[in-house]
Design a protein around this motif. Structure first.
Motif, PDB file in Angstrom:
ATOM      1  N   PHE A  77      59.171  22.336  30.637  1.00 43.22           N
ATOM      2  CA  PHE A  77      59.073  23.517  31.484  1.00 43.22           C
ATOM      3  C   PHE A  77      59.857  24.646  30.844  1.00 43.22           C
ATOM      4  O   PHE A  77      60.903  24.426  30.236  1.00 43.22           O
ATOM      5  N   VAL A  78      59.375  25.851  31.006  1.00 41.22           N
ATOM      6  CA  VAL A  78      60.059  27.037  30.500  1.00 41.22           C
ATOM      7  C   VAL A  78      59.852  28.162  31.508  1.00 41.22           C
ATOM      8  O   VAL A  78      58.800  28.236  32.156  1.00 41.22           O
ATOM      9  N   LEU A  79      60.883  28.988  31.664  1.00 38.75           N
ATOM     10  CA  LEU A  79      60.817  30.108  32.597  1.00 38.75           C
ATOM     11  C   LEU A  79      61.681  31.234  32.036  1.00 38.75           C
ATOM     12  O   LEU A  79      62.798  30.987  31.566  1.00 38.75           O
ATOM     13  N   ALA A  80      61.158  32.442  32.085  1.00 39.59           N
ATOM     14  CA  ALA A  80      61.941  33.587  31.632  1.00 39.59           C
ATOM     15  C   ALA A  80      63.229  33.682  32.434  1.00 39.59           C
ATOM     16  O   ALA A  80      63.241  33.451  33.646  1.00 39.59           O
ATOM     17  N   ALA A  81      64.312  34.017  31.757  1.00 39.49           N
ATOM     18  CA  ALA A  81      65.623  34.074  32.416  1.00 39.49           C
ATOM     19  C   ALA A  81      65.604  35.001  33.631  1.00 39.49           C
ATOM     20  O   ALA A  81      66.194  34.686  34.669  1.00 39.49           O
ATOM     21  N   GLU A  82      64.901  36.108  33.539  1.00 38.93           N
ATOM     22  CA  GLU A  82      64.865  37.060  34.654  1.00 38.93           C
ATOM     23  C   GLU A  82      63.929  36.615  35.776  1.00 38.93           C
ATOM     24  O   GLU A  82      63.910  37.229  36.847  1.00 38.93           O
ATOM     25  N   ALA A  83      63.180  35.545  35.587  1.00 39.87           N
ATOM     26  CA  ALA A  83      62.226  35.079  36.602  1.00 39.87           C
ATOM     27  C   ALA A  83      62.827  34.070  37.578  1.00 39.87           C
ATOM     28  O   ALA A  83      62.143  33.633  38.503  1.00 39.87           O
ATOM     29  N   PHE A  84      64.095  33.705  37.418  1.00 45.77           N
ATOM     30  CA  PHE A  84      64.732  32.788  38.359  1.00 45.77           C
ATOM     31  C   PHE A  84      65.076  33.568  39.626  1.00 45.77           C
ATOM     32  O   PHE A  84      65.892  34.476  39.602  1.00 45.77           O
ATOM     33  N   PRO A  85      64.441  33.230  40.753  1.00 43.56           N
ATOM     34  CA  PRO A  85      64.633  34.018  41.974  1.00 43.56           C
ATOM     35  C   PRO A  85      65.935  33.664  42.702  1.00 43.56           C
ATOM     36  O   PRO A  85      66.336  32.503  42.764  1.00 43.56           O
ATOM     37  N   ALA A  86      66.587  34.663  43.250  1.00 42.37           N
ATOM     38  CA  ALA A  86      67.831  34.457  43.986  1.00 42.37           C
ATOM     39  C   ALA A  86      67.599  33.734  45.311  1.00 42.37           C
ATOM     40  O   ALA A  86      68.486  33.045  45.805  1.00 42.37           O
ATOM     41  N   GLU A  87      66.401  33.859  45.881  1.00 42.31           N
ATOM     42  CA  GLU A  87      66.191  33.280  47.216  1.00 42.31           C
ATOM     43  C   GLU A  87      66.075  31.761  47.216  1.00 42.31           C
ATOM     44  O   GLU A  87      66.226  31.138  48.252  1.00 42.31           O
ATOM     45  N   LEU A  88      65.811  31.132  46.084  1.00 39.12           N
ATOM     46  CA  LEU A  88      65.660  29.670  46.078  1.00 39.12           C
ATOM     47  C   LEU A  88      66.993  28.927  46.097  1.00 39.12           C
ATOM     48  O   LEU A  88      67.171  28.002  46.881  1.00 39.12           O
ATOM     49  N   ARG A  89      67.904  29.298  45.229  1.00 37.39           N
ATOM     50  CA  ARG A  89      69.189  28.597  45.141  1.00 37.39           C
ATOM     51  C   ARG A  89      70.374  29.545  45.132  1.00 37.39           C
ATOM     52  O   ARG A  89      71.474  29.164  44.765  1.00 37.39           O
ATOM     53  N   GLY A  90      70.132  30.775  45.537  1.00 33.65           N
ATOM     54  CA  GLY A  90      71.211  31.728  45.689  1.00 33.65           C
ATOM     55  C   GLY A  90      71.365  32.664  44.508  1.00 33.65           C
ATOM     56  O   GLY A  90      70.906  32.389  43.404  1.00 33.65           O
ATOM     57  N   PRO A  91      72.041  33.793  44.760  1.00 34.81           N
ATOM     58  CA  PRO A  91      72.205  34.801  43.723  1.00 34.81           C
ATOM     59  C   PRO A  91      73.072  34.335  42.553  1.00 34.81           C
ATOM     60  O   PRO A  91      72.889  34.802  41.431  1.00 34.81           O
ATOM     61  N   GLU A  92      74.020  33.422  42.794  1.00 34.69           N
ATOM     62  CA  GLU A  92      74.857  32.944  41.687  1.00 34.69           C
ATOM     63  C   GLU A  92      74.024  32.189  40.657  1.00 34.69           C
ATOM     64  O   GLU A  92      74.245  32.321  39.455  1.00 34.69           O
ATOM     65  N   ALA A  93      73.079  31.372  41.117  1.00 32.96           N
ATOM     66  CA  ALA A  93      72.215  30.631  40.197  1.00 32.96           C
ATOM     67  C   ALA A  93      71.334  31.587  39.403  1.00 32.96           C
ATOM     68  O   ALA A  93      71.196  31.449  38.183  1.00 32.96           O
ATOM     69  N   ALA A  94      70.756  32.565  40.092  1.00 32.32           N
ATOM     70  CA  ALA A  94      69.902  33.540  39.403  1.00 32.32           C
ATOM     71  C   ALA A  94      70.706  34.325  38.372  1.00 32.32           C
ATOM     72  O   ALA A  94      70.220  34.588  37.265  1.00 32.32           O
ATOM     73  N   ALA A  95      71.928  34.702  38.710  1.00 36.32           N
ATOM     74  CA  ALA A  95      72.777  35.440  37.771  1.00 36.32           C
ATOM     75  C   ALA A  95      73.108  34.582  36.555  1.00 36.32           C
ATOM     76  O   ALA A  95      73.133  35.078  35.418  1.00 36.32           O
ATOM     77  N   LEU A  96      73.353  33.294  36.768  1.00 31.39           N
ATOM     78  CA  LEU A  96      73.631  32.400  35.639  1.00 31.39           C
ATOM     79  C   LEU A  96      72.416  32.312  34.721  1.00 31.39           C
ATOM     80  O   LEU A  96      72.559  32.343  33.498  1.00 31.39           O
ATOM     81  N   ALA A  97      71.235  32.234  35.276  1.00 29.88           N
ATOM     82  CA  ALA A  97      70.021  32.189  34.449  1.00 29.88           C
ATOM     83  C   ALA A  97      69.938  33.426  33.568  1.00 29.88           C
ATOM     84  O   ALA A  97      69.610  33.327  32.374  1.00 29.88           O
TER      85      ALA A  97
END
Length: 141
Positions: A77-97
């Protein structure tokens, strides 16, 4: 992929095990859900096969897994770093991505980050894995 009867010996939880969920039971009480069987799989020979991310191919980890049961690989699986949404696991996870980017994030990127991460960051990396599997696309050959 478990041998017949292994589900009867396994316990399952509703929710992430790190949160010590109150809802725990057997396969009969849950029906079909994801399970983490860890070391017991190796000790009991309960696995018919294991499925790993292709980033492990040719590594010592792949050799260890193949010693337990036949090893197969999913497409990755691959996903663009900016495509990790904050609503799924929170803004901290999205920021880490986003900090792991700008290249696309895959299991190898998460694993590399986990090697030096503290416990809190490892939990966020686990969340990123959940999102990667849910929202990622198969790696193109």
């Amino acid at each position: 992929m478990l041998r017949a009867g292994a589900n009867r010996r396994a316990t399952f939880s509703h929710g992430d095990s790190v949160t010590e969920p109150a809802v725990v039971g057997t396969a009969d009480s849950f029906g079909g859900i994801w399970a983490a069987l860890l070391a017991q799989v190796a000790r009991t020979g309960s696995a018919l096969g294991l499925v790993a991310d292709p980033c492990f191919a040719g590594t010592p980890t792949a050799a260890q897994l193949a010693a337990i049961a036949p090893l197969l690989y999913h497409p990755g699986f691959v996903l663009a770093a900016e495509a990790f949404p904050a609503e799924l696991r929170g803004p901290e996870a999205a920021a880490l991505a986003r900090r792991l980017g700008p290249e696309p994030v895959d299991a190898a990127v998460l694993g590399h980050a986990a090697r030096t991460a503290d416990a809190g960051t490892r939990q966020l990396l686990k969340y990123l894995w959940h999102i990667l599997v849910l929202r990622g696309r198969p790696r193109q050959p």
